[in-house]
Design a protein around this motif. Structure first.
Motif, PDB file in Angstrom:
ATOM      1  N   THR A   1     -14.464   7.777  -3.142  1.00 34.39           N
ATOM      2  CA  THR A   1     -13.087   8.251  -3.243  1.00 34.39           C
ATOM      3  C   THR A   1     -12.446   8.238  -1.864  1.00 34.39           C
ATOM      4  O   THR A   1     -13.134   8.348  -0.841  1.00 34.39           O
ATOM      5  N   SER A   2     -11.128   8.078  -1.847  1.00 33.88           N
ATOM      6  CA  SER A   2     -10.347   8.159  -0.605  1.00 33.88           C
ATOM      7  C   SER A   2      -9.404   9.352  -0.707  1.00 33.88           C
ATOM      8  O   SER A   2      -8.844   9.616  -1.781  1.00 33.88           O
ATOM      9  N   ASP A   3      -9.269  10.077   0.403  1.00 31.87           N
ATOM     10  CA  ASP A   3      -8.374  11.234   0.370  1.00 31.87           C
ATOM     11  C   ASP A   3      -6.906  10.831   0.438  1.00 31.87           C
ATOM     12  O   ASP A   3      -6.017  11.690   0.346  1.00 31.87           O
ATOM     13  N   ARG A   4      -6.622   9.524   0.599  1.00 34.64           N
ATOM     14  CA  ARG A   4      -5.255   9.035   0.619  1.00 34.64           C
ATOM     15  C   ARG A   4      -5.156   7.814  -0.289  1.00 34.64           C
ATOM     16  O   ARG A   4      -5.926   6.852  -0.172  1.00 34.64           O
ATOM     17  N   ALA A   5      -4.167   7.852  -1.187  1.00 35.47           N
ATOM     18  CA  ALA A   5      -3.941   6.668  -2.020  1.00 35.47           C
ATOM     19  C   ALA A   5      -3.195   5.594  -1.240  1.00 35.47           C
ATOM     20  O   ALA A   5      -3.384   4.400  -1.475  1.00 35.47           O
ATOM     21  N   ASP A   6      -2.318   6.021  -0.287  1.00 35.53           N
ATOM     22  CA  ASP A   6      -1.555   5.096   0.548  1.00 35.53           C
ATOM     23  C   ASP A   6      -1.469   5.674   1.950  1.00 35.53           C
ATOM     24  O   ASP A   6      -1.381   6.904   2.132  1.00 35.53           O
ATOM     25  N   VAL A   7      -1.531   4.804   2.946  1.00 35.55           N
ATOM     26  CA  VAL A   7      -1.378   5.218   4.339  1.00 35.55           C
ATOM     27  C   VAL A   7      -0.413   4.247   5.023  1.00 35.55           C
ATOM     28  O   VAL A   7      -0.237   3.104   4.578  1.00 35.55           O
ATOM     29  N   ASN A   8       0.174   4.710   6.104  1.00 35.21           N
ATOM     30  CA  ASN A   8       1.007   3.856   6.929  1.00 35.21           C
ATOM     31  C   ASN A   8       0.279   3.490   8.197  1.00 35.21           C
ATOM     32  O   ASN A   8      -0.731   4.114   8.563  1.00 35.21           O
TER      33      ASN A   8
ATOM     34  N   THR B   1      -8.924   4.803  10.842  1.00 33.30           N
ATOM     35  CA  THR B   1      -7.533   4.842  11.291  1.00 33.30           C
ATOM     36  C   THR B   1      -6.953   3.432  11.233  1.00 33.30           C
ATOM     37  O   THR B   1      -7.561   2.473  11.730  1.00 33.30           O
ATOM     38  N   VAL B   2      -5.775   3.328  10.611  1.00 36.23           N
ATOM     39  CA  VAL B   2      -5.088   2.036  10.534  1.00 36.23           C
ATOM     40  C   VAL B   2      -4.419   1.757  11.874  1.00 36.23           C
ATOM     41  O   VAL B   2      -3.818   2.641  12.487  1.00 36.23           O
ATOM     42  N   ASP B   3      -4.534   0.506  12.358  1.00 39.39           N
ATOM     43  CA  ASP B   3      -3.939   0.151  13.646  1.00 39.39           C
ATOM     44  C   ASP B   3      -2.420   0.373  13.616  1.00 39.39           C
ATOM     45  O   ASP B   3      -1.764   0.181  12.574  1.00 39.39           O
TER      46      ASP B   3
ATOM     47  N   GLY C   1      -0.043  -1.393  14.852  1.00 35.37           N
ATOM     48  CA  GLY C   1       0.746  -2.593  14.590  1.00 35.37           C
ATOM     49  C   GLY C   1       0.333  -3.324  13.333  1.00 35.37           C
ATOM     50  O   GLY C   1       0.609  -4.520  13.201  1.00 35.37           O
ATOM     51  N   SER C   2      -0.310  -2.646  12.409  1.00 36.44           N
ATOM     52  CA  SER C   2      -0.841  -3.304  11.219  1.00 36.44           C
ATOM     53  C   SER C   2       0.262  -3.749  10.271  1.00 36.44           C
ATOM     54  O   SER C   2       1.310  -3.105  10.149  1.00 36.44           O
ATOM     55  N   ARG C   3       0.003  -4.864   9.585  1.00 33.30           N
ATOM     56  CA  ARG C   3       0.870  -5.303   8.500  1.00 33.30           C
ATOM     57  C   ARG C   3       0.527  -4.512   7.242  1.00 33.30           C
ATOM     58  O   ARG C   3      -0.454  -3.778   7.188  1.00 33.30           O
ATOM     59  N   SER C   4       1.328  -4.699   6.222  1.00 34.17           N
ATOM     60  CA  SER C   4       1.028  -4.057   4.940  1.00 34.17           C
ATOM     61  C   SER C   4      -0.103  -4.811   4.234  1.00 34.17           C
ATOM     62  O   SER C   4      -0.341  -5.987   4.498  1.00 34.17           O
TER      63      SER C   4
ATOM     64  N   ARG D   1     -10.994  -0.195  -3.948  1.00 36.60           N
ATOM     65  CA  ARG D   1      -9.852  -0.965  -3.445  1.00 36.60           C
ATOM     66  C   ARG D   1      -8.735   0.020  -3.097  1.00 36.60           C
ATOM     67  O   ARG D   1      -7.717   0.118  -3.782  1.00 36.60           O
ATOM     68  N   ALA D   2      -8.925   0.757  -2.055  1.00 36.93           N
ATOM     69  CA  ALA D   2      -7.943   1.762  -1.627  1.00 36.93           C
ATOM     70  C   ALA D   2      -8.299   2.171  -0.207  1.00 36.93           C
ATOM     71  O   ALA D   2      -9.462   2.058   0.210  1.00 36.93           O
ATOM     72  N   PRO D   3      -7.296   2.627   0.531  1.00 38.10           N
ATOM     73  CA  PRO D   3      -5.894   2.854   0.141  1.00 38.10           C
ATOM     74  C   PRO D   3      -5.027   1.631   0.401  1.00 38.10           C
ATOM     75  O   PRO D   3      -5.443   0.675   1.032  1.00 38.10           O
ATOM     76  N   GLY D   4      -3.783   1.715  -0.110  1.00 39.96           N
ATOM     77  CA  GLY D   4      -2.796   0.712   0.237  1.00 39.96           C
ATOM     78  C   GLY D   4      -2.216   1.035   1.612  1.00 39.96           C
ATOM     79  O   GLY D   4      -2.097   2.196   1.997  1.00 39.96           O
ATOM     80  N   VAL D   5      -1.858   0.004   2.390  1.00 38.66           N
ATOM     81  CA  VAL D   5      -1.394   0.184   3.764  1.00 38.66           C
ATOM     82  C   VAL D   5       0.062  -0.244   3.867  1.00 38.66           C
ATOM     83  O   VAL D   5       0.423  -1.361   3.471  1.00 38.66           O
ATOM     84  N   GLY D   6       0.905   0.642   4.400  1.00 43.51           N
ATOM     85  CA  GLY D   6       2.292   0.306   4.684  1.00 43.51           C
ATOM     86  C   GLY D   6       2.453  -0.033   6.154  1.00 43.51           C
ATOM     87  O   GLY D   6       1.872   0.626   7.022  1.00 43.51           O
ATOM     88  N   ALA D   7       3.278  -1.087   6.482  1.00 38.23           N
ATOM     89  CA  ALA D   7       3.394  -1.558   7.869  1.00 38.23           C
ATOM     90  C   ALA D   7       4.473  -0.792   8.630  1.00 38.23           C
ATOM     91  O   ALA D   7       5.228   0.001   8.069  1.00 38.23           O
ATOM     92  N   VAL D   8       4.561  -1.073   9.937  1.00 35.74           N
ATOM     93  CA  VAL D   8       5.585  -0.483  10.797  1.00 35.74           C
ATOM     94  C   VAL D   8       6.948  -1.013  10.385  1.00 35.74           C
ATOM     95  O   VAL D   8       7.106  -2.173  10.004  1.00 35.74           O
ATOM     96  N   GLY D   9       8.003  -0.185  10.466  1.00 30.02           N
ATOM     97  CA  GLY D   9       9.359  -0.624  10.175  1.00 30.02           C
ATOM     98  C   GLY D   9       9.698  -0.561   8.707  1.00 30.02           C
ATOM     99  O   GLY D   9      10.709  -1.097   8.279  1.00 30.02           O
ATOM    100  N   GLY D  10       8.864   0.108   7.900  1.00 25.83           N
ATOM    101  CA  GLY D  10       9.204   0.350   6.509  1.00 25.83           C
ATOM    102  C   GLY D  10       8.893  -0.790   5.578  1.00 25.83           C
ATOM    103  O   GLY D  10       9.375  -0.823   4.452  1.00 25.83           O
TER     104      GLY D  10
END
Length: 600
Positions: A432-439, A516-518, A520-523, A554-563
């Motif tokens: 399990t992941s404690d976050r479904a989505d991260v930025n 930790t997601v970098d 400058g990561s892309r989505s 297959r989690a979490p989903g990653v959101g990129a910088v700048g929305g």
């Protein structure tokens, strides 16, 4: 409990009603019945009786049948089918809703085929798992039976958590024990039993303290091994095993004088294993624990009704190798080794067999004297054995009124497994992941839980977590709990927990990975697959089974910088393919429209 009036009254009424019709009746043992298991079924049975007596009918209150220290157990993963052993006992009933059964009995008597319930049998069925015990400190029943202690125990396990396999515990286990058993007295009961018992199990003399007898039967899952203990495969096999402790058996004539005494010291074990691979179906027989082989002590008192048999033995013994056999003509005591040396004493073995006494046989087929069954493909193994078997023929014919069939140390086993072996569920793994989505720039924690499916501790537990991500997603493993090694190779970040065990039976242990997601990561999406391995000890030093469990998150989903919107549920390549397909579909629609206009 001694002198229980209610017990005496109850048995006395039953005996009086039945013995009137007993004349000339003797129930003999019947051949074992066979069955064909379902293709993917596994199981087997074991049956053991320290002493089985089919007794003649000269005495007015004689028994048709008596079984002492009896234990049987049976398993069939597709539902129990009826199986009858050599003694005519129904070891496994027709019970399709149950997969395992065990029964332990200290003493069973029957008159004209009707059982007399002196002490309740311990019987257990599964599923669900169950335990049954019954015991009696003293059984004071005049003219029929006496015993100082009787006990039966039965345990059945199966499907208690919804999985067929019970690893590290017996699927079925039964035990029957008794002490100082005496059958068929012909006088007033005494303080220590009754006078002149026809059959006595226990001490043969003042210096012999072996009064207790016992039989045990079990079935359990084991590693797929060859006869020498070498592992043959990664699946599971099944073992059926019986074990006995034997006390002296004495048979008296109608006047109470000893006619024959049989004593086989030691502990005896007969096993059948089936692993479903070539070489994994075999029978083993251990005639004694310890370095010294057992010795058969056969006593035929001079001037008794079997004295001619003693004379025959005394005549042939001088021609045998010196020192192998000891015979005391004064006491009528014959000592015969039951080991490899028995091959040198074939004249003694043949003489006794011609007169109704079979000794020293090795494992044989159930229901016959053929070789035991050991299927070449590893799917079936079975065998039976009697330490001593007696029938009133030849010079033993004068005992025909007392005994019809006597077995001392009767054992039989069968095991069967599907071709290839038994598939058992591996280690239970969940993530399990404690976050479904991260930025980008945020942290999440993955928890990996490992469940031990065994009934013994799971050892050497190793967790390997391989973390990957879609193109353009960068991340770093910050910490682990407990400490683990972290390495990178070919786009995979590997986290290794070398040993988080032991994990107790039926319990779960967790580890955690912080990521930790970098910045400058892309989505995209982060995926990781955890593989847990461990060792379940289910059959001794050479019986360990290596279990594996695997789970991909297959989690979490990653959101990129700048929305930039995160990708959810699929990776970039799949979405690219879907986008191209959609564009091509639109282009096709436009072409059709143009063709339609042109046609018009």
């Amino acid at each position: 409990m001694k002198g229980s009036r209610s017990m005496r009254r109850r048995i006395g009424v039953i005996a009086a009603a039945l013995t009137a019709t007993l004349a000339a009746v003797a129930v003999s043992a019947t051949p074992a019945s066979a069955f064909t298991p379902a293709p993917q079924a596994y199981g087997g049975y074991g049956s053991a009786a320290e002493t089985f007596l089919d007794i003649g009918s000269v005495l007015p209150d004689s028994l048709a049948e008596a079984t002492v220290a009896f234990a049987n157990s049976a398993v069939n993963s597709r539902g129990l089918q009826p199986v009858t052993d050599e003694l005519g006992r129904l070891v496994s009933p027709s019970a399709p809703n149950f997969a395992s059964k065990a029964m332990g009995a200290a003493l069973e008597l029957s008159l004209v085929g009707q059982e007399i319930q002196l002490v309740a049998d311990a019987v257990a069925f599964a599923p669900p798992s169950s335990i049954s015990e019954d015991s009696l400190l003293e059984l004071p029943v005049s003219t029929l039976a006496f015993a100082e202690a009787l006990e039966g125990r039965a345990v059945a396990n199966f499907n208690d958590i919804g999985a067929d396999c019970v690893l590290g515990a017996d699927l079925a286990n039964a035990r029957g024990e008794a002490a100082n058993v005496q059958l068929l007295g012909n006088g007033d009961p005494g303080t220590d039993g009754f006078e002149n018992p026809t059959i006595r199990l226990g001490a043969a003399g003042p210096d012999d303290t072996r009064n207790a007898v016992g039989s045990a039967s079990r079935q359990k899952l084991v590693a797929q091994t060859l006869r020498n203990g070498t592992l043959a495969g990664g699946k599971v096999g099944i073992l059926s095993q019986v074990e006995q402790t034997v006390a002296p058996v004495t048979i008296a004539d109608p006047l109470g004088a000893v006619a024959l005494s049989i004593e086989v010291a030691g502990i005896y074990q007969l096993s059948a294993a089936a692993g479903g691979l070539p070489g994994t179906a075999f029978v083993t027989y251990n005639p004694a624990t310890g370095a010294q082989m057992p010795v058969l002590r056969l006593t035929i008192p001079p001037s008794g009704i079997l004295d001619p048999l003693g004379d025959l033995l005394g005549a042939i013994l001088p021609g045998l190798p010196a020192g192998l056999v000891q015979f005391n003509e004064v006491t009528g005591e014959l000592l015969v080794p039951l080991g490899p040396a028995l091959d040198l004493l074939q004249p003694v073995v043949d003489l006794l067999a011609d007169q109704g006494i079979v000794i020293g046989e090795g494992p044989r087929a159930i229901g016959s004297t053929a070789a035991p069954t050991e299927a070449a493909d590893g799917t079936v193994a079975s065998a039976a054995i009697d330490l001593v078997r007696i029938q009133p023929i030849g010079l033993l014919a004068p005992l025909a009124g007392l005994i019809g069939d006597v077995r001392v140390g009767h054992m039989e086993v069968q095991a069967f497994a599907p071709a290839g072996g038994i598939d058992c569920p591996g280690i239970g793994v969940n993530k399990t992941s404690d976050r479904a989505d991260v930025n980008a720039g945020e942290t999440f924690t993955v928890t990996i839980a490992a469940f031990n499916p065994c009934y013994v501790p799971l050892t050497n537990v190793r967790v390997v977590d391989d973390i990957t991500a879609t193109n353009g997603v960068g991340f770093t493993v910050n910490a682990t709990n407990p400490a683990a090694s972290v390495s990178q190779e070919g786009g995979v970040t590997r986290v290794v927990f070398n040993d988080i065990g032991p994990i107790p039976p039926r319990e779960t242990r967790v580890v955690q990975v912080q990521v930790t997601v970098d910045a400058g990561s892309r989505s995209g999406r982060i995926m990781d697959t955890a593989t847990v391995t461990g060792t379940c000890g289910i059959g001794g030093a050479n019986g360990n089974v290596n279990l594996v469990g695997r789970f991909t998150l297959r989690a979490p989903g990653v959101g990129a910088v700048g929305g930039e919107l995160p990708v959810t549920g699929r990776d970039d390549r799949l979405y690219l393919g879907l986008g191209l397909s959609f564009a091509l579909a639109l282009a096709g629609v436009e072409v059709l429209r143009r063709r339609s206009r042109n046609h018009a």
